[in-house]
Scaffold this motif. Structure first.
Motif, PDB file in Angstrom:
ATOM      1  N   UNK A 154       0.834  -1.210   0.000  1.00  0.00           N
ATOM      2  CA  UNK A 154       0.000   0.000   0.000  1.00  0.00           C
ATOM      3  C   UNK A 154       0.864   1.254   0.000  1.00  0.00           C
ATOM      4  N   UNK A 155       1.959   1.223   0.741  1.00  0.00           N
ATOM      5  CA  UNK A 155       2.811   2.405   0.854  1.00  0.00           C
ATOM      6  C   UNK A 155       3.766   2.583  -0.321  1.00  0.00           C
ATOM      7  N   UNK A 156       4.284   1.493  -0.850  1.00  0.00           N
ATOM      8  CA  UNK A 156       5.325   1.593  -1.869  1.00  0.00           C
ATOM      9  C   UNK A 156       4.847   1.321  -3.289  1.00  0.00           C
ATOM     10  N   UNK A 157       3.779   0.583  -3.436  1.00  0.00           N
ATOM     11  CA  UNK A 157       3.394   0.147  -4.781  1.00  0.00           C
ATOM     12  C   UNK A 157       1.922   0.374  -5.093  1.00  0.00           C
ATOM     13  N   UNK A 158       1.312   1.361  -4.466  1.00  0.00           N
ATOM     14  CA  UNK A 158      -0.090   1.706  -4.727  1.00  0.00           C
ATOM     15  C   UNK A 158      -1.048   0.537  -4.535  1.00  0.00           C
ATOM     16  N   UNK A 159      -0.721  -0.351  -3.609  1.00  0.00           N
ATOM     17  CA  UNK A 159      -1.630  -1.449  -3.303  1.00  0.00           C
ATOM     18  C   UNK A 159      -2.812  -0.951  -2.498  1.00  0.00           C
ATOM     19  N   UNK A 160      -3.827  -1.778  -2.343  1.00  0.00           N
ATOM     20  CA  UNK A 160      -4.998  -1.367  -1.560  1.00  0.00           C
ATOM     21  C   UNK A 160      -4.642  -1.243  -0.078  1.00  0.00           C
ATOM     22  N   UNK A 161      -5.387  -0.406   0.612  1.00  0.00           N
ATOM     23  CA  UNK A 161      -5.172  -0.225   2.048  1.00  0.00           C
ATOM     24  C   UNK A 161      -5.577  -1.505   2.774  1.00  0.00           C
TER      25      UNK A 161
ATOM     26  N   UNK B 108       3.004   9.284  -0.412  1.00  0.00           N
ATOM     27  CA  UNK B 108       3.604  10.449  -1.077  1.00  0.00           C
ATOM     28  C   UNK B 108       4.834  10.932  -0.322  1.00  0.00           C
ATOM     29  N   UNK B 109       4.761  10.932   0.995  1.00  0.00           N
ATOM     30  CA  UNK B 109       5.902  11.339   1.810  1.00  0.00           C
ATOM     31  C   UNK B 109       7.073  10.390   1.584  1.00  0.00           C
ATOM     32  N   UNK B 110       6.802   9.099   1.572  1.00  0.00           N
ATOM     33  CA  UNK B 110       7.872   8.118   1.344  1.00  0.00           C
ATOM     34  C   UNK B 110       8.490   8.272  -0.043  1.00  0.00           C
ATOM     35  N   UNK B 111       7.677   8.554  -1.031  1.00  0.00           N
ATOM     36  CA  UNK B 111       8.207   8.746  -2.391  1.00  0.00           C
ATOM     37  C   UNK B 111       9.120   9.960  -2.466  1.00  0.00           C
ATOM     38  N   UNK B 112       8.723  11.041  -1.824  1.00  0.00           N
ATOM     39  CA  UNK B 112       9.603  12.227  -1.797  1.00  0.00           C
ATOM     40  C   UNK B 112      10.895  11.909  -1.057  1.00  0.00           C
TER      41      UNK B 112
ATOM     42  N   UNK C 130      11.222  14.555 -12.768  1.00  0.00           N
ATOM     43  CA  UNK C 130      11.549  13.297 -13.440  1.00  0.00           C
ATOM     44  C   UNK C 130      11.489  12.124 -12.472  1.00  0.00           C
ATOM     45  N   UNK C 131      11.964  12.320 -11.253  1.00  0.00           N
ATOM     46  CA  UNK C 131      11.877  11.236 -10.278  1.00  0.00           C
ATOM     47  C   UNK C 131      10.424  10.924  -9.961  1.00  0.00           C
ATOM     48  N   UNK C 132       9.595  11.955  -9.825  1.00  0.00           N
ATOM     49  CA  UNK C 132       8.175  11.734  -9.546  1.00  0.00           C
ATOM     50  C   UNK C 132       7.524  10.929 -10.665  1.00  0.00           C
ATOM     51  N   UNK C 133       7.848  11.274 -11.908  1.00  0.00           N
ATOM     52  CA  UNK C 133       7.301  10.534 -13.050  1.00  0.00           C
ATOM     53  C   UNK C 133       7.776   9.085 -13.038  1.00  0.00           C
TER      54      UNK C 133
ATOM     55  N   UNK D  54       8.879   7.316 -10.471  1.00  0.00           N
ATOM     56  CA  UNK D  54       8.349   6.610  -9.319  1.00  0.00           C
ATOM     57  C   UNK D  54       6.878   6.257  -9.478  1.00  0.00           C
ATOM     58  N   UNK D  55       6.135   7.100 -10.189  1.00  0.00           N
ATOM     59  CA  UNK D  55       4.708   6.810 -10.413  1.00  0.00           C
ATOM     60  C   UNK D  55       4.531   5.550 -11.252  1.00  0.00           C
ATOM     61  N   UNK D  56       5.425   5.353 -12.208  1.00  0.00           N
ATOM     62  CA  UNK D  56       5.326   4.173 -13.061  1.00  0.00           C
ATOM     63  C   UNK D  56       6.113   2.981 -12.564  1.00  0.00           C
ATOM     64  N   UNK D  57       7.027   3.226 -11.637  1.00  0.00           N
ATOM     65  CA  UNK D  57       7.916   2.147 -11.164  1.00  0.00           C
ATOM     66  C   UNK D  57       8.259   2.405  -9.689  1.00  0.00           C
TER      67      UNK D  57
END
Length: 112
Positions: A16-23, A37-41, A65-68, A70-73
């Motif tokens: 859920x936190x790292x890979x957009x899984x369900x809560x 989002x905090x962890x991704x930043x 670029x990192x945000x892009x 990270x959103x896909x990977x």
């Protein structure tokens, strides 16, 4: 609660936190999205610290670029940060955002 049950719950929370899984059950989905989002930043800041040459080469483009990327990977729960940084460099090169480094520069941009 057994160890295997606890491990399964922890894995679900990491997804859920790292890979957009369900809560997972018992967690507020909107709060988990904020934490994700905090962890991704944070991953972006860590990567910029680990690879200052990369951050310098990209300048102001690093964050977007990192945000892009990270959103896909998203970073996998079992993945070392160095391997994730290598994947980001490869993505940048493949997308034409970063010139393919010369042989001597490869070791500075990609550290294992």
């Amino acid at each position: 609660m057994s160890r295997s049950d606890l491990a399964a719950q922890q894995a679900s929370l990491l997804r859920a936190l790292l890979a957009d899984g369900p809560a997972p059950a018992g967690f507020d989905a909107s709060r988990l999205r904020v934490e994700a989002q905090v962890l991704r930043r944070k991953h972006g800041r860590v990567l910029a610290h680990q690879r200052p040459e990369l951050a310098e080469a990209l300048g102001d483009r690093f964050g977007p670029l990192f945000t892009e990327f990270n959103a896909g990977r998203p970073k996998r729960d079992t993945e070392r940060s160095g391997a994730y940084a290598d994947a980001f460099v490869e993505w940048l090169i493949a997308g034409g955002q970063l010139a393919k480094p010369k042989r001597g520069l490869v070791s500075r941009l990609r550290r294992r």
